[in-house]
Design an enzyme around this catalytic site. Structure first.
Site: not given
Ligand code: FPP
Length: 238
Positions: A19-20, A67
């Site tokens: 997350d983040g 998501n």
């Molecule tokens: C949450 O952070 C993250 C996600 C919903 C996506 C996670 C995906 C990746 C890190 C890509 C992974 C790729 C591989 C190859 C494993 P957020 O977007 O909710 O962050 P925020 O809370 O700061 O908005």
């Protein structure tokens, strides 16, 4: 379960909520998808570090059933990252890491599902560590899926409803081949499970940190494992 003989008491199964990424990008005036790209790099570094310290199973929350409600270009960017990563996955092969996917594949692109199947097949013999990526995964959805499979068994007369117990439910979860989760790590300051491995984490320890996922470093993983080693796990006993 923590291995008390080890100098660093190491959890067997670690669950990580990545997350983040969005906030990491926003802080830098960048589009959110660049945060996910950076998050994917962290995923690789931390997976290697997990293996180095002796973790046997690591499961990442990469994309939840919820998501899909994000803007289409962000969802597309995350799906592209998965595909791109699966094209480059050879580095894990060199490290004997087995890669598997959990979640409902029915809503994913055919090309992505094909790559997921291939990678699972190619890495099936690797026994250095098991890495699960949860894509279109939700804990409640997983339990519904298990209940449906068990209902079919009862309907077909394969089992009697009296035989339904925790073991049978576990056997029908996506994580059937993994032990329960020992440690859940959630960076970015949020302190909730968000429908991740809700059955498997019943007795997990939780570790929260304000660090945003793209900034999460091997030393932060060690910090989390150290904190885990200091917990007193009683599993309902005294
Ligand atoms: C949450 O952070 C993250 C996600 C919903 C996506 C996670 C995906 C990746 C890190 C890509 C992974 C790729 C591989 C190859 C494993 P957020 O977007 O909710 O962050 P925020 O809370 O700061 O908005």
């Amino acid at each position: 379960m923590a291995d008390k003989n080890n100098e660093l008491s190491v959890p067997c199964h670690v669950g990580i909520i990545m997350d983040g990424n969005g906030r990491w990008a926003k802080k830098r005036g960048l589009p959110r998808k660049l945060g996910h790209r950076e998050g994917a790099k962290t995923f690789r570094t931390i997976t290697r570090e997990c293996k180095k310290i002796g973790v046997k199973y690591v499961t990442y929350y990469a994309f939840s059933t919820e998501n899909w409600s994000r803007p289409k270009d962000e969802v597309d960017a995350i799906m592209d990252l998965f595909e791109k990563y699966l094209d480059e996955v050879k580095d894990f092969a060199d490290e004997n890491i087995r890669l598997r996917f959990i979640g409902d594949r029915s809503r994913l692109n055919e090309s992505l599902v094909k790559k997921m199947d291939e990678v699972e097949k190619e890495s099936a013999g690797f026994d250095g560590m098991d890495c699960f990526l949860a894509i279109n995964y939700g804990g409640r959805d997983e339990i519904c899926h298990a209940v449906k499979s068990i209902a079919e068994m009862v309907k077909n007369g394969e089992i009697d409803s009296e035989q339904i117990d925790e073991k049978l439910i576990e056997k029908n979860l996506y994580t059937a081949e993994a032990p329960p989760v020992d440690l859940i790590i959630r960076p970015s300051g949020e302190q909730r499970l968000s429908n991740f491995l809700i059955w498997q984490s019943a007795y997990a320890e939780y570790y929260f940190t304000d660090i945003l996922w793209p900034d999460f470093k091997p030393k932060d993983l060690r910090e989390a494992v150290k904190a885990y080693g200091e917990r007193n796990r009683r599993f309902g006993g005294v």
